[in-house]
Design an enzyme around this catalytic site. Structure first.
Site, short mmCIF file in Angstrom:
data_model
loop_
_atom_site.label_atom_id
_atom_site.label_comp_id
_atom_site.label_asym_id
_atom_site.label_seq_id
_atom_site.Cartn_x
_atom_site.Cartn_y
_atom_site.Cartn_z
N GLY A 63 -14.07 -28.01 -1.25
CA GLY A 63 -12.65 -28.31 -0.99
C GLY A 63 -11.95 -29.13 -2.06
O GLY A 63 -10.93 -29.76 -1.78
N SER A 64 -12.45 -29.09 -3.30
CA SER A 64 -11.76 -29.90 -4.33
C SER A 64 -10.38 -29.33 -4.65
O SER A 64 -9.45 -30.08 -4.97
CB SER A 64 -12.61 -30.03 -5.59
OG SER A 64 -12.64 -28.83 -6.31
N ASN A 65 -10.22 -28.01 -4.59
CA ASN A 65 -8.88 -27.44 -4.82
C ASN A 65 -7.92 -27.81 -3.70
O ASN A 65 -6.76 -28.14 -3.94
CB ASN A 65 -8.96 -25.92 -4.98
CG ASN A 65 -9.26 -25.51 -6.40
OD1 ASN A 65 -8.43 -25.65 -7.28
ND2 ASN A 65 -10.48 -25.04 -6.64
N ARG A 86 -14.84 -15.46 1.34
CA ARG A 86 -14.91 -14.28 2.18
C ARG A 86 -13.70 -13.41 1.94
O ARG A 86 -12.66 -13.92 1.56
CB ARG A 86 -14.90 -14.73 3.65
CG ARG A 86 -15.95 -14.04 4.47
CD ARG A 86 -15.91 -14.46 5.90
NE ARG A 86 -16.85 -13.65 6.63
CZ ARG A 86 -16.57 -12.96 7.72
NH1 ARG A 86 -15.36 -13.00 8.22
NH2 ARG A 86 -17.50 -12.25 8.32
N ASN A 109 -4.73 -16.87 -4.06
CA ASN A 109 -6.13 -17.24 -4.26
C ASN A 109 -6.27 -17.86 -5.64
O ASN A 109 -5.51 -17.55 -6.55
CB ASN A 109 -7.02 -15.99 -4.18
CG ASN A 109 -8.50 -16.33 -4.36
OD1 ASN A 109 -8.99 -17.33 -3.81
ND2 ASN A 109 -9.21 -15.52 -5.13
N HIS A 148 -9.22 -18.24 -8.60
CA HIS A 148 -10.51 -17.64 -8.97
C HIS A 148 -10.94 -18.22 -10.33
O HIS A 148 -10.11 -18.31 -11.25
CB HIS A 148 -10.36 -16.12 -9.06
CG HIS A 148 -11.63 -15.43 -9.38
ND1 HIS A 148 -12.61 -15.19 -8.43
CD2 HIS A 148 -12.12 -14.96 -10.55
CE1 HIS A 148 -13.63 -14.59 -9.01
NE2 HIS A 148 -13.37 -14.44 -10.29
C1 GAR Z 1 -13.55 -22.93 -7.16
O1 GAR Z 1 -14.06 -22.89 -8.46
C2 GAR Z 1 -12.79 -21.67 -6.84
O2 GAR Z 1 -12.07 -21.17 -7.93
C3 GAR Z 1 -13.90 -20.74 -6.48
O3 GAR Z 1 -14.80 -21.52 -5.72
C4 GAR Z 1 -14.69 -22.88 -6.13
C5 GAR Z 1 -14.37 -23.69 -4.91
O4 GAR Z 1 -14.37 -25.05 -5.21
N1 GAR Z 1 -13.42 -19.64 -5.72
C6 GAR Z 1 -13.95 -18.44 -5.78
O5 GAR Z 1 -14.90 -18.15 -6.48
C7 GAR Z 1 -13.25 -17.40 -4.91
N2 GAR Z 1 -13.78 -16.11 -5.15
P1 GAR Z 1 -13.65 -26.07 -4.22
O6 GAR Z 1 -14.16 -25.76 -2.80
O7 GAR Z 1 -14.11 -27.41 -4.69
O8 GAR Z 1 -12.17 -25.87 -4.34
#
Ligand code: GAR
Length: 199
Positions: free
Chosen positions: A12-14, A90, A106, A108
């Site tokens: 969940g850092s984003n 997902r 999203n 990515h």
């Molecule tokens: C992030 O790097 C995001 O871009 C990636 O998962 C990580 C989640 O980090 N998302 C994907 O790969 C989606 N296909 P976070 O939970 O710390 O935000």
């Protein structure tokens, strides 16, 4: 004020970067719900610490479209303007795509269309690219295929592991996601073919 739903699966850092941008006045919006498909997502604890509404809709053993129907039932009464996937691991499912057409973003961790899917940083290292980065895009029925709102690049160093590259990319994710959200919430863009351009 525009209402966001943030969909998460893990750390969940984003999500946290978006919540901080709102708290610090860099993004004019409200988070109406943090929705996780996993009960053990750290993002749920973070949501609680920010005093934000959060909920878990477990997805294990639930078909993608069935999960999406449940999510639509939760989100529709909240009058959500934009759904932001933030480490949501997902596919979103057709019922969500139908209910929120053109209103799901999203982030990515690659420069799409390179390296969609999973294990993205390892894919980039294995391919031998010299630059990678991150992409904010609208979500459509494909895998990481929707129109691109924002991208940022980072160098790939000879000494990189998937972890060090992921960390360098993550800094850029946190920088561009809230800005892309602000643009989309402002409505000051138009989509021409695949191109997202200022309106
Ligand atoms: C992030 O790097 C995001 O871009 C990636 O998962 C990580 C989640 O980090 N998302 C994907 O790969 C989606 N296909 P976070 O939970 O710390 O935000």
């Amino acid at each position: 004020m525009k209402r966001l739903a943030i969909l998460v699966s893990g750390r969940g850092s984003n999500f946290e970067a978006i919540a901080r941008a709102i708290r610090e006045g860099r993004l004019d919006a409200r988070i109406s719900l943090v929705l996780s498909n996993r009960a053990d997502a750290k993002a749920l604890e973070t949501a609680a610490s920010f005093g934000l509404p959060h909920h878990c809709l477990p997805s294990q053993g639930v078909a993608t479209d069935e999960w999406a129907r449940q999510a639509v039932d939760l989100l529709t009464p909240l009058d959500i303007d934009l759904i932001c996937l933030a480490g949501f691991m997902r596919r979103v499912g057709q019922p969500l795509l139908d209910a929120f057409a053109g209103r799901i973003l999203n982030i990515h961790p690659s420069l799409l269309p390179a390296f969609p899917g999973l294990d993205v940083q390892q894919q980039a290292l294995d391919y031998g690219v010299k630059f990678s980065g991150c992409t904010v895009h609208f979500v459509d029925a494909g895998l990481d295929t929707g129109p691109i709102v924002a991208q940022a690049s980072v160098p790939v160093l000879d000494s990189d592991t998937a972890q060090t590259l992921a960390a360098r990319i993550l800094v850029e994710e946190h920088r561009i996601y809230y800005q892309a959200i602000a643009l989309v919430l402002s409505g000051r863009y138009r989509i021409e073919g695949r191109r997202v351009r200022p309106a």
